[in-house]
Design a protein around this motif. Structure first.
Motif, PDB file in Angstrom:
ATOM      1  N   SER A  51       0.799  -1.231   0.000  1.00  0.00           N
ATOM      2  CA  SER A  51       0.000   0.000   0.000  1.00  0.00           C
ATOM      3  C   SER A  51       0.831   1.281   0.000  1.00  0.00           C
ATOM      4  O   SER A  51       0.412   2.280  -0.606  1.00  0.00           O
ATOM      5  CB  SER A  51      -0.992  -0.003   1.169  1.00  0.00           C
ATOM      6  N   VAL A  54       1.247   2.558  -3.526  1.00  0.00           N
ATOM      7  CA  VAL A  54       0.051   2.868  -4.314  1.00  0.00           C
ATOM      8  C   VAL A  54      -0.347   4.325  -4.068  1.00  0.00           C
ATOM      9  O   VAL A  54      -0.365   4.787  -2.928  1.00  0.00           O
ATOM     10  CB  VAL A  54      -1.106   1.923  -3.953  1.00  0.00           C
ATOM     11  N   THR A  80      -5.924   5.689  -9.933  1.00  0.00           N
ATOM     12  CA  THR A  80      -4.891   5.094  -9.086  1.00  0.00           C
ATOM     13  C   THR A  80      -3.613   4.969  -9.904  1.00  0.00           C
ATOM     14  O   THR A  80      -3.641   4.943 -11.130  1.00  0.00           O
ATOM     15  CB  THR A  80      -5.350   3.715  -8.593  1.00  0.00           C
ATOM     16  N   PHE A  82       0.907   3.656  -9.255  1.00  0.00           N
ATOM     17  CA  PHE A  82       1.839   3.037  -8.317  1.00  0.00           C
ATOM     18  C   PHE A  82       3.245   3.521  -8.613  1.00  0.00           C
ATOM     19  O   PHE A  82       3.574   3.908  -9.753  1.00  0.00           O
ATOM     20  CB  PHE A  82       1.761   1.504  -8.367  1.00  0.00           C
ATOM     21  N   THR A  92       0.418   4.659 -14.431  1.00  0.00           N
ATOM     22  CA  THR A  92      -1.040   4.627 -14.344  1.00  0.00           C
ATOM     23  C   THR A  92      -1.596   4.326 -15.730  1.00  0.00           C
ATOM     24  O   THR A  92      -0.846   4.060 -16.678  1.00  0.00           O
ATOM     25  CB  THR A  92      -1.593   5.956 -13.801  1.00  0.00           C
ATOM     26  N   ASN A 108       0.665   7.594   0.072  1.00  0.00           N
ATOM     27  CA  ASN A 108       0.050   6.843   1.159  1.00  0.00           C
ATOM     28  C   ASN A 108      -0.056   7.647   2.452  1.00  0.00           C
ATOM     29  O   ASN A 108      -0.998   7.480   3.228  1.00  0.00           O
ATOM     30  CB  ASN A 108       0.855   5.561   1.384  1.00  0.00           C
ATOM     31  N   ILE A 141       7.261  -0.456  -6.213  1.00  0.00           N
ATOM     32  CA  ILE A 141       6.501  -1.703  -6.146  1.00  0.00           C
ATOM     33  C   ILE A 141       7.367  -2.860  -6.652  1.00  0.00           C
ATOM     34  O   ILE A 141       8.220  -2.684  -7.527  1.00  0.00           O
ATOM     35  CB  ILE A 141       5.212  -1.575  -6.982  1.00  0.00           C
ATOM     36  N   GLY A 159      -6.548   0.078  -4.713  1.00  0.00           N
ATOM     37  CA  GLY A 159      -6.856   1.268  -5.493  1.00  0.00           C
ATOM     38  C   GLY A 159      -7.706   2.251  -4.731  1.00  0.00           C
ATOM     39  O   GLY A 159      -7.822   2.188  -3.496  1.00  0.00           O
ATOM     40  N   GLN A 166      -6.824   3.688  -0.828  1.00  0.00           N
ATOM     41  CA  GLN A 166      -6.209   2.543  -0.158  1.00  0.00           C
ATOM     42  C   GLN A 166      -7.229   1.442   0.164  1.00  0.00           C
ATOM     43  O   GLN A 166      -7.330   0.960   1.289  1.00  0.00           O
ATOM     44  CB  GLN A 166      -5.488   3.001   1.102  1.00  0.00           C
ATOM     45  N   ASN A 202     -10.364   2.629  -9.577  1.00  0.00           N
ATOM     46  CA  ASN A 202      -9.323   1.605  -9.482  1.00  0.00           C
ATOM     47  C   ASN A 202      -8.375   1.633 -10.683  1.00  0.00           C
ATOM     48  O   ASN A 202      -7.291   1.045 -10.637  1.00  0.00           O
ATOM     49  CB  ASN A 202      -9.933   0.199  -9.414  1.00  0.00           C
ATOM     50  N   GLY A 205      -4.346   1.146 -11.059  1.00  0.00           N
ATOM     51  CA  GLY A 205      -3.797   0.546  -9.850  1.00  0.00           C
ATOM     52  C   GLY A 205      -3.207  -0.825 -10.106  1.00  0.00           C
ATOM     53  O   GLY A 205      -3.430  -1.434 -11.157  1.00  0.00           O
ATOM     54  N   PRO A 206      -2.472  -1.358  -9.141  1.00  0.00           N
ATOM     55  CA  PRO A 206      -1.800  -2.638  -9.350  1.00  0.00           C
ATOM     56  C   PRO A 206      -2.707  -3.843  -9.094  1.00  0.00           C
ATOM     57  O   PRO A 206      -3.529  -3.836  -8.179  1.00  0.00           O
ATOM     58  CB  PRO A 206      -0.680  -2.593  -8.310  1.00  0.00           C
TER      59      PRO A 206
END
Length: 358
Positions: A51, A54, A80, A82, A92, A108, A141, A159, A166, A202, A205-206
Motif C-alpha cells: 500500500s 500505491v 490510481t 503506483f 497509471t 500513502n 513496487i 486502489g 487505499q 481503481n 492501480g496494481p
C-alpha cells in the motif's frame, strides 16, 4: 375503561419494567478468538507491504467563465497509480489522465505533489508521470511476471474506487489472454481477467499476486451499471515492463515498423488472398521495400496486379494488421525479422530489418 386510559396504563407498565424494577443493561463480554489463519495473515501482509507504493491521482482541467473570461481549475477525474522507482516515476492508465491539464499525486501518507507527464502510449493505455518527492517516500513496487500466471491463482487489487483511497479487494485470475479495446480502439491482447472487485477509480492501480508482486495494471471492467460485476481486466505486467522503460527513456513509445499500409479485410476476401496483412502501399526506402515486398495495385488497363500478403512474423501467424503491430512492438528497431509472404498462390520467406514508425 376508555381506550385512551388503557393505552396510558400500558405505557406506564412497560416503562417501569412491569414491577418497578430498573432494567439492567451492561456491555456484553467479548469472546476471545484464536490466531488469524494463514490466508488472513497473508492478506494483511500484502497490504502492509504494497500500500505505501500505491498512489491516488487527481486530474484537473482549466475552465474559462463565459462571461468574465476568468479561468479556474476543476477536478476532472480520479484514478490510481503506483510508484515505479525511487526517481519518482508513477505508472497509471492513460485514460486516467486523458483530457486533464494538470495532475496531482497523493501518496500513502496523504502528502501531495504536482505531477509531470513523462510519456504515454495510448494504444496500450499506459502513462508514466513523475513527481519530485523525497526518496524515502517513494518505495518502488515489486515487479513480478505475467507469462507464467495460471487460472485460479489468488490476486489482490489496491486502489481508490469512488475516491475511497487505499482499498484492498481480493479475487482470483478468472481467465487469461483476453482482448480488450484501448482508448485508440487498438486491441490490447493478453489481458488478465479477474473477479477481484474493480470499480471506477481503481483504474491504473496494481493487480498483485499472493506474494505482493505486480502482475498487471487494472484498466477496465465489464459492467452494464458501471460498478464492479465480478469481471475486471488488467494489462499484463510483462507488457508494462516492456513499455514503461521506453517511455521513461524516450518520452514516447516508438514502434518498430516495416513501412507498409494494409488493406481492409474485405479486400483480401474479394481478391481471394489468405488471412494476413495485405499490402496496398510500400513506402519508398522502407524496410519492406528493401526486402522486396510489393503492394497490390492495378495496371494501366485496370487489372489487378498481384502483391504480397504477410502471413507470419518469425513463425507466428498474423491474421491482420493489429496482430502484426502487436508482434512488432515486442521487437527492437534495427532487429531482423523473418516474414512469411504470400503472392499469387506462392509462399516464400524474406528477412527485413525493422525501422522506426516515426
Amino acid at each position: 375503561m376508555s381506550q385512551r386510559l388503557l393505552i396510558l396504563l400500558l405505557a406506564a407498565l412497560f416503562s417501569t419494567g412491569g414491577a418497578g424494577a430498573q432494567t439492567k443493561a451492561q456491555p456484553r463480554a467479548t469472546t476471545a478468538r484464536g490466531a488469524l489463519d494463514a490466508e488472513e495473515l497473508n492478506n494483511i501482509g500484502v497490504f502492509k507491504r504494497v500500500s505505501p507504493s500505491v498512489v491516488h491521482i487527481t486530474t484537473l482541467s482549466v475552465q474559462r467563465d463565459f462571461f468574465s473570461l476568468r479561468t479556474s481549475e476543476q477536478p476532472s477525474g480520479t484514478g490510481t497509480g503506483f510508484i515505479w522507482d525511487d526517481a519518482g516515476h508513477v505508472v497509471t492508465n492513460f485514460h486516467v489522465i486523458q483530457g486533464g491539464d494538470r495532475a496531482t499525486v497523493t501518496l500513502n501518507d496523504q502528502s501531495s505533489f504536482p505531477a509531470k507527464l513523462v510519456g504515454a502510449y495510448p494504444d496500450r493505455d499506459i502513462a508514466v508521470l513523475r513527481i519530485e518527492a523525497p526518496h524515502e517516500k517513494l518505495p518502488a513496487i515489486a515487479v513480478g511476471a505475467s507469462r507464467d500466471l495460471q487460472v485460479g491463482q489468488k490476486v489482490y487489487a489496491i486502489g481508490n474506487p469512488f475516491g475511497l483511497d487505499q482499498t484492498l479487494t481480493t479475487g482470483i485470475v478468472s481467465a487469461l489472454n483476453r482482448e480488450i479495446e484501448s482508448v485508440t480502439r487498438r486491441t490490447i491482447k493478453g489481458a488478465i481477467q479477474t473477479d477481484a472487485a474493480i470499480n471506477p477509480g481503481n483504474s491504473g492501480g496494481p493487480l498483485l499476486d499472493s506474494a505482493g508482486r505486480l502482475i498487471g495494471v487494472n484498466t477496465a471492467i465489464y459492467s452494464p451499471s458501471g460498478a464492479s460485476a465480478g469481471i475486471g481486466f488488467a494489462i499484463p505486467v510483462d507488457e508494462v515492463n516492456r513499455i514503461v522503460p521506453r517511455l521513461i527513456r524516450d518520452g514516447r513509445f516508438i514502434r518498430p515498423a516495416l513501412g507498409v499500409t494494409a488493406g481492409p479485410e474485405n479486400l483480401a476476401k474479394a481478391l481471394g488472398a489468405p488471412k494476413g496483412v495485405l499490402l496496398v502501399n510500400v513506402a519508398d526506402a522502407s524496410p519492406a521495400a528493401a526486402a522486396g515486398l510489393k503492394p497490390f495495385g492495378r495496371d494501366r488497363s485496370g487489372r489487378i496486379v498481384q502483391g504480397d500478403v504477410i502471413t507470419s512474423v518469425d513463425g507466428q501467424a498474423v491474421a491482420d494488421l493489429d496482430d502484426m503491430l502487436s508482434l512488432l512492438e515486442t521487437r527492437q528497431i534495427g532487429e531482423k525479422v523473418t516474414l512469411t509472404v504470400w503472392r499469387a498462390g506462392q509462399t516464400r520467406k524474406v528477412v527485413a530489418t525493422l525501422g522506426s514508425s516515426d
